[in-house]
Design an enzyme around this catalytic site. Sequence first.
Site, short mmCIF file in Angstrom:
data_model
loop_
_atom_site.label_atom_id
_atom_site.label_comp_id
_atom_site.label_asym_id
_atom_site.label_seq_id
_atom_site.Cartn_x
_atom_site.Cartn_y
_atom_site.Cartn_z
N ASP A 1 9.49 1.18 5.30
CA ASP A 1 10.53 0.55 6.10
C ASP A 1 11.40 1.59 6.81
OD1 ASP A 1 9.48 -1.74 5.05
OD2 ASP A 1 11.11 -2.09 3.64
N GLU B 1 17.58 3.71 -2.08
CA GLU B 1 17.01 2.39 -2.40
C GLU B 1 16.48 2.36 -3.84
OE1 GLU B 1 16.02 -1.53 -0.88
OE2 GLU B 1 17.18 0.10 -0.01
N THR C 1 0.82 -1.21 0.00
CA THR C 1 0.00 0.00 0.00
C THR C 1 0.85 1.26 0.00
OG1 THR C 1 -0.12 -0.22 2.41
CG2 THR C 1 -2.00 -1.03 1.14
N TYR D 1 8.32 -7.83 -7.56
CA TYR D 1 7.91 -6.61 -6.87
C TYR D 1 7.61 -5.52 -7.91
CZ TYR D 1 8.09 -2.86 -3.34
OH TYR D 1 7.80 -1.81 -2.52
N SER E 1 13.34 -6.23 6.62
CA SER E 1 13.97 -4.98 6.22
C SER E 1 15.40 -4.83 6.73
CB SER E 1 13.12 -3.78 6.66
OG SER E 1 13.44 -2.64 5.91
N SER E 2 16.19 -5.87 6.53
CA SER E 2 17.60 -5.81 6.92
C SER E 2 18.34 -4.71 6.16
CB SER E 2 18.27 -7.16 6.69
OG SER E 2 18.13 -7.57 5.34
N GLY F 1 16.97 -11.37 4.05
CA GLY F 1 16.01 -11.95 3.12
C GLY F 1 14.73 -12.44 3.75
#
Length: 393
Positions: free
Chosen positions: A183, A171, A46, A235, A137-138, A133
């Site tokens: 995140d 990102e 969202t 994604y 949210s590493s 993974g």
Amino acid sequence: MSTAPDPLAAAAGTQDLAARFTHEFGSAPAGIWQAPGRVNLIGEHTDYNDGFVLPFAIDRTARVAVGVRSDSTARLLSTYGDQGIVTTTLDSLEPGSAKGWTKYPLGVIWALRRRGIDVPGINLLLDSNVPLGAGLSSSHAIECAVITALNELTGAGLEAQEMVLATQQAENDFVGAPTGIMDQSASLRGSQGHAVFLDCRDQTARLVPFETEPAGLVLLVIDTKVSHSHSDGGYASRRVSCELGAQVLGVKALRDVQVGDLEEASGLLDEVTFRRVRHVVTENDRVLQTVELLAEQGPSAIGHLLDASHASMRDDFEISCPELDLAVDTSRASGALGARMTGGGFGGAAIALTPAGSEQKVRDAVVQAFARAGFTAPDIFTVSPAAGATRIA
């Protein structure tokens, strides 16, 4: 079973990290900063549709020890694996120029320099206990720890919202992952005992009480060990579908479509695009319902919304996988009040909101179900809402 971090162990770990930094780089760090991973309680896919999300920072963090250099060079080292120090010049940074974990801190440096902030050369040592993974949210934990450190070391004085946007740029444009702002917002704005209710259109955020222990609950994370990556095509293709749906429906973003509009939308969209749209529209509604129920009745009342969210992601958005579905179904059958996959999908982790008295039963049932299915054994642990990014030494 307690999930609170041991402050003495954390202090010892900080001292060890500083000592390792000094050994590797020949001088003490200027400081050590940490930022948490996050669990998204509800509100998946969202965020980039201008919608609502409800994540919280967790008590698993990325920590960076950082020292300043005078030669516009970054020297980066991680405690994970045996990769050795990676060296690069800051003037050579451009999208695609970094590999592996180093693209996250280097992306932050690139984004800050694009904003005219004079980032000096750095030595950096990374240590993290956010599972890789797993959909926790590493990567954003690394980015938020780094930007918190550099914001202080450069005297940039960026507010949380500005840091959120800078890490999003890192990102999106440097790493190449078309993520939203959820995140980073959770990692930078998190607070102990609270979830972060974020409006992704105007970027306003407010804290919503979310405390499981007083309600006799635990939140289990079930890491399926199925790795995923936001920079992979699944994604991106979902995001394209959402943009197409908004265009056909004549709205700025799917945030502007209400549940009552779906019947009309079904006649305007192809079947796949309609299902993608339906997930986002109903998921936004579920976030709003969850916030309301948490305020009025507490966490025991939201289980059915977690269940509905997973069904929508499985059937409409099609981002689940057999391991996630098995984790969710088994948790519910073994006593969880509600369960869902969390994160971008195609692997990663599920969460199960579980009465404390049923925790071990759920754990055992999931492990046994995975073994029977021939899946890799999952890693199962509890998380609690934790504080956001900060300096720790």
